[in-house]
Motif scaffolding. Structure first.
Motif, PDB file in Angstrom:
ATOM      1  N   LYS A   9       0.844  -1.192   0.000  1.00  0.00           N
ATOM      2  CA  LYS A   9       0.000   0.000   0.000  1.00  0.00           C
ATOM      3  C   LYS A   9       0.879   1.241   0.000  1.00  0.00           C
ATOM      4  O   LYS A   9       1.950   1.261   0.599  1.00  0.00           O
ATOM      5  N   PRO A  10       0.423   2.311  -0.671  1.00  0.00           N
ATOM      6  CA  PRO A  10       1.217   3.543  -0.647  1.00  0.00           C
ATOM      7  C   PRO A  10       1.229   4.152   0.754  1.00  0.00           C
ATOM      8  O   PRO A  10       0.258   4.040   1.500  1.00  0.00           O
ATOM      9  N   VAL A  11       2.329   4.777   1.088  1.00  0.00           N
ATOM     10  CA  VAL A  11       2.469   5.401   2.394  1.00  0.00           C
ATOM     11  C   VAL A  11       1.679   6.701   2.387  1.00  0.00           C
ATOM     12  O   VAL A  11       1.799   7.507   1.458  1.00  0.00           O
ATOM     13  N   GLY A  12       0.858   6.914   3.416  1.00  0.00           N
ATOM     14  CA  GLY A  12       0.049   8.119   3.501  1.00  0.00           C
ATOM     15  C   GLY A  12       0.859   9.310   3.986  1.00  0.00           C
ATOM     16  O   GLY A  12       2.029   9.195   4.357  1.00  0.00           O
ATOM     17  N   ARG A  13       0.216  10.455   3.968  1.00  0.00           N
ATOM     18  CA  ARG A  13       0.866  11.671   4.441  1.00  0.00           C
ATOM     19  C   ARG A  13       0.807  11.733   5.957  1.00  0.00           C
ATOM     20  O   ARG A  13      -0.126  11.249   6.573  1.00  0.00           O
ATOM     21  N   ALA A  14       1.792  12.361   6.536  1.00  0.00           N
ATOM     22  CA  ALA A  14       1.824  12.547   7.986  1.00  0.00           C
ATOM     23  C   ALA A  14       0.835  13.651   8.361  1.00  0.00           C
ATOM     24  O   ALA A  14       0.677  14.627   7.628  1.00  0.00           O
ATOM     25  N   PRO A  15       0.163  13.518   9.489  1.00  0.00           N
ATOM     26  CA  PRO A  15      -0.791  14.554   9.902  1.00  0.00           C
ATOM     27  C   PRO A  15      -0.066  15.838  10.297  1.00  0.00           C
ATOM     28  O   PRO A  15       1.087  15.817  10.730  1.00  0.00           O
ATOM     29  N   ASN A  16      -0.746  16.952  10.144  1.00  0.00           N
ATOM     30  CA  ASN A  16      -0.195  18.255  10.489  1.00  0.00           C
ATOM     31  C   ASN A  16      -0.537  18.552  11.947  1.00  0.00           C
ATOM     32  O   ASN A  16      -1.693  18.775  12.287  1.00  0.00           O
ATOM     33  N   TYR A  17       0.465  18.573  12.798  1.00  0.00           N
ATOM     34  CA  TYR A  17       0.260  18.799  14.222  1.00  0.00           C
ATOM     35  C   TYR A  17       0.600  20.232  14.639  1.00  0.00           C
ATOM     36  O   TYR A  17       0.779  20.503  15.821  1.00  0.00           O
ATOM     37  N   THR A  18       0.675  21.161  13.699  1.00  0.00           N
ATOM     38  CA  THR A  18       1.059  22.533  14.024  1.00  0.00           C
ATOM     39  C   THR A  18       0.077  23.172  14.991  1.00  0.00           C
ATOM     40  O   THR A  18       0.481  23.789  15.988  1.00  0.00           O
ATOM     41  N   THR A  19      -1.213  23.054  14.731  1.00  0.00           N
ATOM     42  CA  THR A  19      -2.221  23.661  15.601  1.00  0.00           C
ATOM     43  C   THR A  19      -2.163  23.057  16.995  1.00  0.00           C
ATOM     44  O   THR A  19      -2.228  23.781  17.996  1.00  0.00           O
ATOM     45  N   ALA A  20      -2.014  21.758  17.084  1.00  0.00           N
ATOM     46  CA  ALA A  20      -1.925  21.105  18.389  1.00  0.00           C
ATOM     47  C   ALA A  20      -0.673  21.554  19.133  1.00  0.00           C
ATOM     48  O   ALA A  20      -0.713  21.769  20.351  1.00  0.00           O
ATOM     49  N   CYS A  21       0.415  21.735  18.413  1.00  0.00           N
ATOM     50  CA  CYS A  21       1.666  22.192  19.034  1.00  0.00           C
ATOM     51  C   CYS A  21       1.506  23.603  19.594  1.00  0.00           C
ATOM     52  O   CYS A  21       1.924  23.885  20.725  1.00  0.00           O
ATOM     53  N   ILE A  22       0.889  24.488  18.839  1.00  0.00           N
ATOM     54  CA  ILE A  22       0.684  25.857  19.296  1.00  0.00           C
ATOM     55  C   ILE A  22      -0.251  25.889  20.500  1.00  0.00           C
ATOM     56  O   ILE A  22      -0.009  26.611  21.475  1.00  0.00           O
ATOM     57  N   ALA A  23      -1.315  25.098  20.459  1.00  0.00           N
ATOM     58  CA  ALA A  23      -2.257  25.058  21.582  1.00  0.00           C
ATOM     59  C   ALA A  23      -1.573  24.522  22.842  1.00  0.00           C
ATOM     60  O   ALA A  23      -1.749  25.071  23.939  1.00  0.00           O
ATOM     61  N   MET A  24      -0.785  23.465  22.709  1.00  0.00           N
ATOM     62  CA  MET A  24      -0.110  22.912  23.882  1.00  0.00           C
ATOM     63  C   MET A  24       0.975  23.851  24.406  1.00  0.00           C
ATOM     64  O   MET A  24       1.230  23.894  25.607  1.00  0.00           O
ATOM     65  N   PHE A  25       1.605  24.634  23.531  1.00  0.00           N
ATOM     66  CA  PHE A  25       2.548  25.643  24.005  1.00  0.00           C
ATOM     67  C   PHE A  25       1.821  26.644  24.886  1.00  0.00           C
ATOM     68  O   PHE A  25       2.312  27.021  25.948  1.00  0.00           O
ATOM     69  N   GLY A  26       0.637  27.067  24.453  1.00  0.00           N
ATOM     70  CA  GLY A  26      -0.159  27.991  25.253  1.00  0.00           C
ATOM     71  C   GLY A  26      -0.541  27.410  26.597  1.00  0.00           C
ATOM     72  O   GLY A  26      -0.459  28.084  27.632  1.00  0.00           O
ATOM     73  N   VAL A  27      -0.963  26.152  26.607  1.00  0.00           N
ATOM     74  CA  VAL A  27      -1.336  25.488  27.859  1.00  0.00           C
ATOM     75  C   VAL A  27      -0.123  25.366  28.778  1.00  0.00           C
ATOM     76  O   VAL A  27      -0.196  25.677  29.978  1.00  0.00           O
TER      77      VAL A  27
END
Length: 77
Positions: A9-27
């Protein structure tokens, strides 16, 4: 051989965790500042917040300088 190795099977794209990273930085910065406020007081928390803000602004200036130097060399970053 393992089934995973033989799977073509073709390898899928990695999810974009930028929003989660920014939110957790705030927390994280919030609980750190509240902890410092509870232990050493509001002045220490404010000084840390001002210091972090200054470093973030300097990082933006450094990144712009790196980008300008890269463009002068003929490379895009």
């Amino acid at each position: 051989m393992s089934e995973a190795i033989m799977d073509n099977k073709p390898v899928g794209r990695a999810p974009n965790y930028t929003t989660a990273c920014i939110a957790m930085f705030g927390v994280n910065i919030t609980w750190v500042l509240v902890l410092i406020w509870a232990i050493w007081g509001l002045i220490a928390a404010m000084l840390l917040a001002i210091g972090v803000n200054h470093l973030m602004e300097r990082a933006r200036v450094w990144a712009a300088a790196r980008q300008a130097a890269s463009i002068r060399r003929g490379k895009q970053i």
